[in-house]
Design a protein around this motif. Structure first.
Motif, PDB file in Angstrom:
ATOM      1  N   TYR A 233      43.878  49.578  73.414  1.00 25.11           N
ATOM      2  CA  TYR A 233      45.310  49.771  73.209  1.00 25.11           C
ATOM      3  C   TYR A 233      46.112  48.961  74.232  1.00 25.11           C
ATOM      4  CZ  TYR A 233      49.768  52.267  73.603  1.00 25.11           C
ATOM      5  OH  TYR A 233      51.102  52.574  73.689  1.00 25.11           O
ATOM      6  N   LYS A 234      45.600  48.887  75.450  1.00 32.37           N
ATOM      7  CA  LYS A 234      46.302  48.199  76.532  1.00 32.37           C
ATOM      8  C   LYS A 234      46.359  46.689  76.335  1.00 32.37           C
ATOM      9  CE  LYS A 234      44.989  51.820  79.712  1.00 32.37           C
ATOM     10  NZ  LYS A 234      44.035  52.206  80.737  1.00 32.37           N
ATOM     11  N   LEU A 235      45.552  46.146  75.432  1.00 32.69           N
ATOM     12  CA  LEU A 235      45.560  44.715  75.150  1.00 32.69           C
ATOM     13  C   LEU A 235      46.704  44.320  74.214  1.00 32.69           C
ATOM     14  CD1 LEU A 235      41.743  44.212  74.394  1.00 32.69           C
ATOM     15  CD2 LEU A 235      42.937  43.772  76.564  1.00 32.69           C
ATOM     16  N   CYS A 236      47.314  45.299  73.566  1.00 32.84           N
ATOM     17  CA  CYS A 236      48.289  45.028  72.496  1.00 32.84           C
ATOM     18  C   CYS A 236      49.687  44.743  73.024  1.00 32.84           C
ATOM     19  CB  CYS A 236      48.347  46.210  71.539  1.00 32.84           C
ATOM     20  SG  CYS A 236      46.795  46.514  70.693  1.00 32.84           S
ATOM     21  N   HIS A 237      50.289  43.724  72.434  1.00 30.54           N
ATOM     22  CA  HIS A 237      51.684  43.399  72.720  1.00 30.54           C
ATOM     23  C   HIS A 237      52.616  44.286  71.896  1.00 30.54           C
ATOM     24  CE1 HIS A 237      49.425  39.729  73.754  1.00 30.54           C
ATOM     25  NE2 HIS A 237      50.241  39.737  74.794  1.00 30.54           N
ATOM     26  N   GLU A 238      52.173  44.636  70.703  1.00 33.73           N
ATOM     27  CA  GLU A 238      52.897  45.539  69.794  1.00 33.73           C
ATOM     28  C   GLU A 238      51.871  46.454  69.140  1.00 33.73           C
ATOM     29  OE1 GLU A 238      56.171  45.671  69.269  1.00 33.73           O
ATOM     30  OE2 GLU A 238      56.946  43.689  69.804  1.00 33.73           O
ATOM     31  N   VAL A 239      52.303  47.688  68.827  1.00 35.11           N
ATOM     32  CA  VAL A 239      51.434  48.630  68.116  1.00 35.11           C
ATOM     33  C   VAL A 239      52.218  49.193  66.935  1.00 35.11           C
ATOM     34  CG1 VAL A 239      50.115  50.773  68.230  1.00 35.11           C
ATOM     35  CG2 VAL A 239      50.143  49.231  70.205  1.00 35.11           C
ATOM     36  N   ILE A 240      51.653  49.002  65.754  1.00 41.11           N
ATOM     37  CA  ILE A 240      52.269  49.457  64.511  1.00 41.11           C
ATOM     38  C   ILE A 240      51.659  50.801  64.109  1.00 41.11           C
ATOM     39  CG2 ILE A 240      52.568  48.990  62.044  1.00 41.11           C
ATOM     40  CD1 ILE A 240      52.237  45.974  62.770  1.00 41.11           C
ATOM     41  N   PHE A 241      52.515  51.747  63.768  1.00 40.50           N
ATOM     42  CA  PHE A 241      52.067  52.988  63.130  1.00 40.50           C
ATOM     43  C   PHE A 241      52.578  52.960  61.702  1.00 40.50           C
ATOM     44  CE2 PHE A 241      53.107  57.424  61.874  1.00 40.50           C
ATOM     45  CZ  PHE A 241      51.796  57.867  61.707  1.00 40.50           C
ATOM     46  N   ILE A 242      51.669  53.140  60.753  1.00 39.28           N
ATOM     47  CA  ILE A 242      52.062  53.162  59.349  1.00 39.28           C
ATOM     48  C   ILE A 242      52.279  54.613  58.954  1.00 39.28           C
ATOM     49  CG2 ILE A 242      51.466  52.550  56.988  1.00 39.28           C
ATOM     50  CD1 ILE A 242      49.619  50.406  58.140  1.00 39.28           C
ATOM     51  N   ASN A 243      53.508  54.957  58.685  1.00 34.52           N
ATOM     52  CA  ASN A 243      53.876  56.315  58.290  1.00 34.52           C
ATOM     53  C   ASN A 243      53.909  56.392  56.763  1.00 34.52           C
ATOM     54  OD1 ASN A 243      54.618  58.965  58.850  1.00 34.52           O
ATOM     55  ND2 ASN A 243      56.801  58.487  58.658  1.00 34.52           N
ATOM     56  N   THR A 244      53.138  57.290  56.219  1.00 39.79           N
ATOM     57  CA  THR A 244      53.022  57.430  54.771  1.00 39.79           C
ATOM     58  C   THR A 244      53.143  58.902  54.416  1.00 39.79           C
ATOM     59  OG1 THR A 244      51.483  55.560  54.792  1.00 39.79           O
ATOM     60  CG2 THR A 244      51.550  56.863  52.781  1.00 39.79           C
ATOM     61  N   PRO A 245      53.933  59.248  53.395  1.00 40.28           N
ATOM     62  CA  PRO A 245      54.064  60.660  53.020  1.00 40.28           C
ATOM     63  C   PRO A 245      52.699  61.293  52.703  1.00 40.28           C
ATOM     64  CG  PRO A 245      55.725  59.335  51.907  1.00 40.28           C
ATOM     65  CD  PRO A 245      54.779  58.373  52.581  1.00 40.28           C
ATOM     66  N   ASP A 246      52.548  62.557  53.108  1.00 42.24           N
ATOM     67  CA  ASP A 246      51.268  63.260  52.939  1.00 42.24           C
ATOM     68  C   ASP A 246      50.745  63.224  51.511  1.00 42.24           C
ATOM     69  OD1 ASP A 246      51.335  63.828  55.613  1.00 42.24           O
ATOM     70  OD2 ASP A 246      51.526  66.005  55.379  1.00 42.24           O
ATOM     71  N   GLU A 247      51.605  63.448  50.542  1.00 39.37           N
ATOM     72  CA  GLU A 247      51.130  63.498  49.148  1.00 39.37           C
ATOM     73  C   GLU A 247      50.552  62.149  48.709  1.00 39.37           C
ATOM     74  OE1 GLU A 247      50.572  66.182  47.179  1.00 39.37           O
ATOM     75  OE2 GLU A 247      51.133  67.243  49.002  1.00 39.37           O
ATOM     76  N   ILE A 248      51.133  61.066  49.183  1.00 39.83           N
ATOM     77  CA  ILE A 248      50.588  59.734  48.873  1.00 39.83           C
ATOM     78  C   ILE A 248      49.235  59.567  49.563  1.00 39.83           C
ATOM     79  CG2 ILE A 248      50.906  57.244  49.207  1.00 39.83           C
ATOM     80  CD1 ILE A 248      53.920  57.691  48.816  1.00 39.83           C
ATOM     81  N   LEU A 249      49.149  59.985  50.842  1.00 42.74           N
ATOM     82  CA  LEU A 249      47.877  59.897  51.572  1.00 42.74           C
ATOM     83  C   LEU A 249      46.782  60.666  50.837  1.00 42.74           C
ATOM     84  CD1 LEU A 249      49.070  60.574  55.238  1.00 42.74           C
ATOM     85  CD2 LEU A 249      48.343  58.381  54.291  1.00 42.74           C
ATOM     86  N   ILE A 250      47.097  61.880  50.449  1.00 37.98           N
ATOM     87  CA  ILE A 250      46.109  62.743  49.785  1.00 37.98           C
ATOM     88  C   ILE A 250      45.634  62.113  48.487  1.00 37.98           C
ATOM     89  CG2 ILE A 250      45.807  64.985  48.633  1.00 37.98           C
ATOM     90  CD1 ILE A 250      47.705  66.118  50.896  1.00 37.98           C
ATOM     91  N   LYS A 251      46.561  61.632  47.671  1.00 41.88           N
ATOM     92  CA  LYS A 251      46.178  60.996  46.397  1.00 41.88           C
ATOM     93  C   LYS A 251      45.299  59.768  46.634  1.00 41.88           C
ATOM     94  CE  LYS A 251      50.128  62.555  43.714  1.00 41.88           C
ATOM     95  NZ  LYS A 251      51.408  62.195  43.101  1.00 41.88           N
ATOM     96  N   ARG A 252      45.664  58.960  47.628  1.00 42.17           N
ATOM     97  CA  ARG A 252      44.899  57.743  47.907  1.00 42.17           C
ATOM     98  C   ARG A 252      43.470  58.062  48.331  1.00 42.17           C
ATOM     99  NH1 ARG A 252      49.284  54.258  51.400  1.00 42.17           N
ATOM    100  NH2 ARG A 252      50.557  53.588  49.639  1.00 42.17           N
ATOM    101  N   ILE A 253      43.297  59.018  49.261  1.00 40.67           N
ATOM    102  CA  ILE A 253      41.939  59.275  49.722  1.00 40.67           C
ATOM    103  C   ILE A 253      41.131  60.087  48.724  1.00 40.67           C
ATOM    104  CG2 ILE A 253      42.510  58.907  52.138  1.00 40.67           C
ATOM    105  CD1 ILE A 253      42.307  61.867  52.631  1.00 40.67           C
ATOM    106  N   MET A 254      41.805  60.849  47.853  1.00 39.87           N
ATOM    107  CA  MET A 254      41.075  61.519  46.759  1.00 39.87           C
ATOM    108  C   MET A 254      40.456  60.448  45.858  1.00 39.87           C
ATOM    109  SD  MET A 254      43.658  64.651  45.689  1.00 39.87           S
ATOM    110  CE  MET A 254      42.762  65.012  44.175  1.00 39.87           C
ATOM    111  N   LYS A 255      41.263  59.449  45.519  1.00 39.71           N
ATOM    112  CA  LYS A 255      40.790  58.378  44.638  1.00 39.71           C
ATOM    113  C   LYS A 255      39.750  57.501  45.339  1.00 39.71           C
ATOM    114  CE  LYS A 255      42.447  54.500  41.885  1.00 39.71           C
ATOM    115  NZ  LYS A 255      43.599  53.717  41.465  1.00 39.71           N
ATOM    116  N   ARG A 256      40.039  57.084  46.548  1.00 38.37           N
ATOM    117  CA  ARG A 256      39.162  56.170  47.290  1.00 38.37           C
ATOM    118  C   ARG A 256      37.815  56.804  47.636  1.00 38.37           C
ATOM    119  NH1 ARG A 256      41.161  55.164  53.073  1.00 38.37           N
ATOM    120  NH2 ARG A 256      39.960  57.049  53.380  1.00 38.37           N
ATOM    121  N   ASP A 257      37.846  58.053  48.110  1.00 40.72           N
ATOM    122  CA  ASP A 257      36.636  58.690  48.626  1.00 40.72           C
ATOM    123  C   ASP A 257      36.023  59.727  47.693  1.00 40.72           C
ATOM    124  OD1 ASP A 257      37.159  57.135  50.845  1.00 40.72           O
ATOM    125  OD2 ASP A 257      37.991  58.770  52.036  1.00 40.72           O
TER     126      ASP A 257
END
Length: 191
Positions: free
Chosen positions: A119-143
């Motif tokens: 983490y200390k090597l990074c000049h910028e750190v991106i956090f991708i914020n995604t609504p829970d319902e989208i996350l749940i649908k994506r990992i249900m399908k993917r996994d």
């Protein structure tokens, strides 16, 4: 320039990383490194099995990731235990890859980047914020998970530290939006 990407399972880290790669960045995938250090016969796998048990092995000696995931994503303590076994090795490999990169932009795609010293090597750190319902649908399908298992996985990852450690927060509700974000950010970094 070194850029970190972090976020929950299904948030779009791989999609964003792939887009950065298309735009000329060198991408380091912590999940792939994690799979490599848990390959059959590896020291990492031996440590995981010594802690969690041989029932997490397939007959061919490979790790039953789905079964282990069902256990660790239901218990923050067990997830932390697994992470304590694997993260030092992953962190070391990330640092080696960053040092070897010859591109102007190097991306570290690492779900829990703020928990490793890379983490200390990074000049910028991106956090991708995604609504829970989208996350749940994506990992249900993917996994291939049911709703409750997918929700438990997301809930086990919730941590305010993601936002606290991010310098850039992207709201991900569509692939097209994420691709546009990647193009906009790369243009700025390559100036």
């Amino acid at each position: 320039m070194v850029i970190g990407i972090m976020g929950y399972s299904g948030s779009g880290k791989s999609t964003l990383s792939e887009e950065f790669k298309k735009l000329g960045a060198f991408v380091i995938d912590a999940d792939k490194i994690g799979k490599d250090i848990l390959s059959p016969g590896s020291e990492g796998l031996k440590k995981v099995i010594s802690v969690f048990g041989e029932e997490f092995l397939f007959p061919d000696g490979s790790l039953n990731r789905k079964m282990l995931g069902e256990v660790v994503f239901k218990s923050r303590e067990k997830l932390e235990l697994l992470n304590s076994i694997t993260w030092a090795q992953i962190d070391k490999k990330i640092k080696e890859a960053v040092a070897a990169s010859e591109e102007r932009v190097t991306i570290i795609d690492c779900p829990l980047l703020y928990k490793v010293s890379s983490y200390k090597l990074c000049h910028e750190v991106i956090f991708i914020n995604t609504p829970d319902e989208i996350l749940i649908k994506r990992i249900m399908k993917r996994d291939g998970l049911d709703y409750n298992t997918a929700k438990a996985r997301i809930d086990s990852q919730k941590d305010e530290a993601f936002i606290k450690h991010a310098t850039i927060i992207l709201e991900n509700t569509s692939v097209e939006g994420l691709k546009a974000d990647a193009e906009r950010l790369m243009k700025g970094w390559l100036k």
